[in-house]
Scaffold this active site. Structure first.
Site, PDB file in Angstrom:
ATOM      1  CB  SER A 141      -0.930   0.015   1.227  1.00  0.00           C
ATOM      2  OG  SER A 141      -0.184   0.054   2.426  1.00  0.00           O
ATOM      3  CE  LYS A 156      -3.884   1.050   4.433  1.00  0.00           C
ATOM      4  NZ  LYS A 156      -3.489   0.636   3.071  1.00  0.00           N
TER       5      LYS A 156
END
Length: 230
Positions: free
Chosen positions: A112, A155
């Protein structure tokens, strides 16, 4: 008894979580990423510096194999697009780059951080500061496509808590944006990106914009005090 922002610390004590970005300013060679952890989301700063050398790239910060491969892919992508980005070819043959993710005692891995690594490197090689109030998450292909990631809700919550105002997420994660908490949606400007070109256009400032953008530091700090709390 009336509890307000002004007297909250008197009753609740000192804040246990500090804003990670409110006290920062735009910097060359630094990009802010978002990470998933077993206890929720977190932000991470990826830093890059360069020195005289022969085109080598050094990676430190307890990075796992996936993040090391992401860094190599980002390096190759930028080298292939050096002309379009205005990066002198000598940067890849006469200088060495050191890429570091702080908190070296904490192991880091996962697919990511590709676009964050590419942004930190592009900021360094193009000598353009990266926005301090912007964070991102997404993996990257060698052809510059942004791939989807997991843990997006956690996130984005971490980004809002840390004082970020704008977040770049993969366009293919569109379905994950449906059930976000209302406070997170209110505090964040979420931009969906499909290519590294879109990422760099949104994340990098022109050299003369650094002073103007740094004026937003106080605004971010005040926003955290009145906005989302841990």
């Amino acid at each position: 008894m009336k509890i307000s922002v002004k007297n909250l610390e008197k009753y609740a004590g000192q804040p246990r979580v500090q804003s990670e970005v409110a006290g920062r300013a735009p910097e060359v060679g630094v990009a802010t990423g978002l990470a998933w952890t077993p206890v929720g989301g977190d932000i991470m700063f990826i830093e890059a510096i360069r020195m005289a050398g022969k085109g080598q790239i050094t990676l430190t910060g307890q990075l796992g194999d996936v993040m090391k491969e992401s860094a190599q892919a980002a390096w190759s992508l930028l080298r292939a697009r050096a002309g379009a980005l205005g990066i002198p070819l000598e940067s890849f043959t006469q200088t060495d780059v050191h890429l570091h993710v702080p908190a070296g005692a904490v192991p880091k891995d996962g697919p990511s951080a590709g676009i964050t690594i590419a942004t930190a490197l592009a900021s360094l090689l193009c000598n353009r500061p990266s926005r301090h109030d912007l964070a991102m998450t997404g993996e990257l292909t060698l052809r510059g496509r942004v791939l989807p990631i997991g843990g997006l809700k956690e996130k984005l919550t971490a980004a809002a808590r840390a004082g970020v105002t704008t977040v770049l997420v993969p366009a293919r994660n569109k379905s994950d944006l449906v059930d976000l908490p209302d406070e997170v949606e209110r505090l964040l400007d979420i931009r969906q990106v499909e290519t590294i070109d879109e990422v760099l256009e949104l994340a990098l400032l022109a050299p003369d914009e650094r002073a103007r953008q740094s004026g937003g530091v106080r605004v971010s700090a005040e926003r955290i005090q009145s906005g989302l709390r841990p």
